[in-house]
Design a protein around this motif. Structure first.
Motif, PDB file in Angstrom:
ATOM      1  N   ARG A   1       0.623  -1.268   0.023  1.00 29.02           N
ATOM      2  CA  ARG A   1      -0.013  -0.139   0.003  1.00 29.02           C
ATOM      3  C   ARG A   1       0.780   1.169   0.102  1.00 29.02           C
ATOM      4  NH1 ARG A   1      -2.115  -4.299   2.421  1.00 29.02           N
ATOM      5  NH2 ARG A   1      -4.207  -4.624   2.380  1.00 29.02           N
ATOM      6  N   SER A   2       2.135   1.176   0.577  1.00 35.49           N
ATOM      7  CA  SER A   2       3.167   2.270   0.559  1.00 35.49           C
ATOM      8  C   SER A   2       4.284   1.929  -0.403  1.00 35.49           C
ATOM      9  CB  SER A   2       3.290   2.512   2.022  1.00 35.49           C
ATOM     10  OG  SER A   2       4.277   1.477   2.291  1.00 35.49           O
TER      11      SER A   2
ATOM     12  N   GLU B   1      -1.533   1.228   9.853  1.00 32.59           N
ATOM     13  CA  GLU B   1      -2.800   2.472   9.356  1.00 32.59           C
ATOM     14  C   GLU B   1      -2.777   2.266   8.185  1.00 32.59           C
ATOM     15  OE1 GLU B   1       1.560   4.189  10.275  1.00 32.59           O
ATOM     16  OE2 GLU B   1       0.230   2.844  11.023  1.00 32.59           O
ATOM     17  N   ASP B   2      -1.905   1.941   7.247  1.00 28.43           N
ATOM     18  CA  ASP B   2      -2.200   1.735   5.712  1.00 28.43           C
ATOM     19  C   ASP B   2      -3.236   0.626   5.371  1.00 28.43           C
ATOM     20  OD1 ASP B   2      -0.410   3.927   4.735  1.00 28.43           O
ATOM     21  OD2 ASP B   2       1.419   2.582   4.754  1.00 28.43           O
TER      22      ASP B   2
ATOM     23  N   ALA C   1      -6.809   1.724   6.469  1.00 24.74           N
ATOM     24  CA  ALA C   1      -7.239   2.891   5.669  1.00 24.74           C
ATOM     25  C   ALA C   1      -7.954   2.260   4.489  1.00 24.74           C
ATOM     26  CB  ALA C   1      -6.171   3.894   5.281  1.00 24.74           C
ATOM     27  N   ASN C   2      -7.447   1.088   3.939  1.00 26.92           N
ATOM     28  CA  ASN C   2      -7.956   0.058   3.006  1.00 26.92           C
ATOM     29  C   ASN C   2      -8.186   1.199   1.757  1.00 26.92           C
ATOM     30  OD1 ASN C   2      -8.916  -2.048   2.017  1.00 26.92           O
ATOM     31  ND2 ASN C   2     -11.130  -1.666   2.326  1.00 26.92           N
ATOM     32  N   ALA C   3      -7.194   1.954   1.278  1.00 28.49           N
ATOM     33  CA  ALA C   3      -7.347   2.971   0.233  1.00 28.49           C
ATOM     34  C   ALA C   3      -6.516   2.539  -1.066  1.00 28.49           C
ATOM     35  CB  ALA C   3      -6.806   4.246   0.852  1.00 28.49           C
ATOM     36  N   LYS C   4      -5.582   1.566  -0.867  1.00 31.84           N
ATOM     37  CA  LYS C   4      -5.138   1.012  -1.906  1.00 31.84           C
ATOM     38  C   LYS C   4      -4.827  -0.404  -2.150  1.00 31.84           C
ATOM     39  CE  LYS C   4      -3.290   5.329  -2.591  1.00 31.84           C
ATOM     40  NZ  LYS C   4      -3.720   5.999  -4.095  1.00 31.84           N
ATOM     41  N   TRP C   5      -4.987  -0.821  -3.343  1.00 31.28           N
ATOM     42  CA  TRP C   5      -4.662  -2.498  -3.753  1.00 31.28           C
ATOM     43  C   TRP C   5      -3.431  -2.955  -3.245  1.00 31.28           C
ATOM     44  CZ3 TRP C   5      -1.600  -5.907  -6.074  1.00 31.28           C
ATOM     45  CH2 TRP C   5      -1.918  -7.066  -6.465  1.00 31.28           C
TER      46      TRP C   5
END
Length: 215
Positions: free
Chosen positions: A93-94, A174-175, A178-182
């Motif tokens: 995710r990062s 935290e990433d 957040a569940n913001a990226k595959w």
């Protein structure tokens, strides 16, 4: 049996990925076709891809007698051999947590030249059967002149380390929350293609079983 770490073969960075079983070392070496031999030449590092094969706890390296890397390694200086198998790219995710799944082995030691004809022939058989199984009994065997033009080194596998990474990314909590990226793994698979006959072959030839059966 387990590996017996020495100060230079002890994994310090990412030690949670260190594998101590000697069978894991054998598995990595047996799955690879090319190793990288590292020596110091004229006070500078030299790392070159090299063909190899394993017989028990001995690794055989080979090449032309004109290869400087092998000539230098045969003088008794310390050498290092590395093998890496890439199994996939880990998308996190990062960017910081991106990684790769891999199996890697590093061997330290002093290479010993194999000079007697019987020992060199055995080593070349081990090498041939590792790289191209079935070829030793099929193809023409080396002549005395060809043996003389070939350098073979034996490297003991006593001092070695194995490091393996597998599985999903190790993102920060935290990433993940957040569940913001595959995120996930893109596996890497390798396979043999269709055999390509030498254009110099005359007549109709069936692909030998030891070649076609490897697919």
């Amino acid at each position: 049996m387990t590996l017996s770490p020495t100060p230079r073969s002890t994994i310090k960075r990412g030690r949670n990925r260190a594998v101590t079983e000697r069978d894991a070392l054998y598995a990595v070496l047996d799955a690879a076709l090319v190793c990288h031999l590292a020596v110091v030449v004229d006070d500078a590092p030299l790392v070159l891809p090299t063909g190899f094969g394993r017989d028990g706890d001995t690794m055989f390296l080979h090449g032309s007698t004109g290869a400087r890397s092998l000539r230098e390694a045969a003088t008794g200086i310390p050498v290092c051999v590395a093998v890496t198998l890439l199994d996939g790219v880990v998308y996190a995710r990062s960017v910081f947590d991106h990684s790769m799944n891999y199996r890697a082995a590093v061997v330290h030691g002093t290479a010993v030249p194999v000079t007697d004809p019987a020992g060199k022939t055995h080593a070349l058989q081990v090498l041939t059967e590792h790289i191209a199984p079935g070829s030793w009994d099929y193809a023409r065997l080396p002549t005395a002149k060809e043996l003389a033009a070939t350098s073979v080194l034996a490297l003991d596998l006593t001092e070695a380390s194995v490091k393996i990474r597998s599985g999903p990314p190790g993102d920060e909590d935290e990433d993940v929350a957040a569940n913001a990226k595959w995120a996930g793994v893109l596996p890497l698979r390798t396979h043999w293609g269709e055999p390509e006959p030498d254009p110099a072959l005359v007549g109709d030839w069936d692909v030998p079983a030891h070649v076609s059966g490897r697919k």
